[in-house]
Design an enzyme around this catalytic site. Sequence first.
Site, PDB file in Angstrom:
ATOM      1  N   ASP A  10      44.539  37.683  38.903  1.00 60.27           N
ATOM      2  CA  ASP A  10      44.179  36.929  37.832  1.00 60.27           C
ATOM      3  C   ASP A  10      45.656  37.093  36.972  1.00 60.27           C
ATOM      4  O   ASP A  10      45.872  37.856  36.001  1.00 60.27           O
ATOM      5  CB  ASP A  10      43.081  37.389  37.083  1.00 60.27           C
ATOM      6  CG  ASP A  10      42.935  38.765  36.368  1.00 60.27           C
ATOM      7  OD1 ASP A  10      43.483  39.812  37.196  1.00 60.27           O
ATOM      8  OD2 ASP A  10      42.600  39.044  35.485  1.00 60.27           O
ATOM      9  N   HIS A 245      48.028  49.414  35.823  1.00 68.31           N
ATOM     10  CA  HIS A 245      46.743  49.209  36.729  1.00 68.31           C
ATOM     11  C   HIS A 245      46.966  48.601  38.212  1.00 68.31           C
ATOM     12  O   HIS A 245      46.882  49.223  39.059  1.00 68.31           O
ATOM     13  CB  HIS A 245      45.764  48.211  35.783  1.00 68.31           C
ATOM     14  CG  HIS A 245      45.616  48.945  34.633  1.00 68.31           C
ATOM     15  ND1 HIS A 245      44.898  49.732  34.353  1.00 68.31           N
ATOM     16  CD2 HIS A 245      45.865  48.339  33.365  1.00 68.31           C
ATOM     17  CE1 HIS A 245      44.758  50.108  32.726  1.00 68.31           C
ATOM     18  NE2 HIS A 245      45.509  49.059  32.168  1.00 68.31           N
TER      19      HIS A 245
HETATM   20  C1  BDR Z   1      42.452  45.245  34.403  1.00 63.46           C
HETATM   21  O1  BDR Z   1      42.206  44.364  33.608  1.00 63.46           O
HETATM   22  C2  BDR Z   1      43.254  43.329  33.412  1.00 63.46           C
HETATM   23  O2  BDR Z   1      43.447  42.839  32.193  1.00 63.46           O
HETATM   24  C3  BDR Z   1      44.377  43.858  34.279  1.00 63.46           C
HETATM   25  O3  BDR Z   1      45.339  42.730  34.683  1.00 63.46           O
HETATM   26  C4  BDR Z   1      43.932  44.732  35.121  1.00 63.46           C
HETATM   27  O4  BDR Z   1      43.627  44.188  36.330  1.00 63.46           O
HETATM   28  C5  BDR Z   1      42.831  46.422  33.691  1.00 63.46           C
HETATM   29  O5  BDR Z   1      41.187  46.843  33.309  1.00 63.46           O
HETATM   30 CA    CA Z   2      44.630  42.114  36.710  1.00 62.28          CA
END
Ligand code: BDR
Ligand code: CA
Length: 321
Positions: A10, A245
């Site tokens: 995303d 992340h």
């Molecule tokens: C996840 O949420 C999204 O905002 C980031 O891209 C990551 O995949 C972290 O909680």
């Molecule tokens: Ca993400």
Amino acid sequence: MTRQLILDLDTGIDDALALAYALADERAHLLAVTGTYGNVVVDEGVRNSLALTELLGAPDVPVVAGPGHALARDGFEVAEISAFIHGRNGIGDVDIPDAQRGREEGSAVDFLIDAVKTYGEDLVYVPTGPMTTVACALRRAPEIAEKIGAIVCMGGALTVRGNVTPYSEANISQDPEAAHILFTSGAPVTMIGLDVTLQTLLTKEHTRRWREAGTDRARALADMTDYYIRAYETTAPKLGGCGLHDPLAVAVALDPSLVTTVDVPLAVDCEGVTRGRTIGDPDRLAEAGGRVKVAVGVDKERFVADFNDHIERIVAEGRAV
Ligand code: BDR
Ligand code: CA
């Protein structure tokens, strides 16, 4: 050994960094980027993925769109907090030119099913947004659960609080039903959640070093990451950096020894105040099979250094060949 990878993004800022990491790694052959919604709407994410692959020297990587909303919903709007963290365009309001090419025809769901048929055990699928695409694929072709090599997803929180509600992490909270389908499918899943990703932090000292390459790639990645770090200074001032992340999920897909895991009969709460919580299912505790590997420890020094090396290399030289 070369791993055949599909990244399901995303495409916000840490998704962009995950993409850059994969393209910089000689152990990875990126079969495709598939697009999902979350930090942005699916069309914006696909645009970002096309633009970033070109910027990073990989215009041959196909980009395929997946479903644009959660299983139990009819539509999707970007949450205010997502726009705050990733910018209105998902990439920190940094201006990267549109790609010369467009997305591939067809759906990410079919692309994933076909890729499992073609590559089987050699395929590693890395979803770093809501799990809607893989849930649709598992519903349509449940046999892919036992044929795919591995699924390493970013999402969830087992031993720490969530980042959207006290119970729920962002990617799971977007589509709890989809994540539940994935975790209970029997597929070989590793969950890379906030338990480990909030231990792997990047600072402006890192991005300052990327800028020394003096390329458009360096400026774009450093500018968007500085935007992300500034957002973290507001939302999580005690951390002292931004969480890596999505890049950690890609790194674990290529080198599982970066994390330690526990085997959990994982489920997702889909009702009430705990909606979106990733938690062990007591009814399956006595069963040996059907467990998800949940990462609870990470070699953070090794990963952050390795991540930084990858990004310094790609901003200086472009994609690995
Ligand atoms: C996840 O949420 C999204 O905002 C980031 O891209 C990551 O995949 C972290 O909680
Ligand atoms: Ca993400």
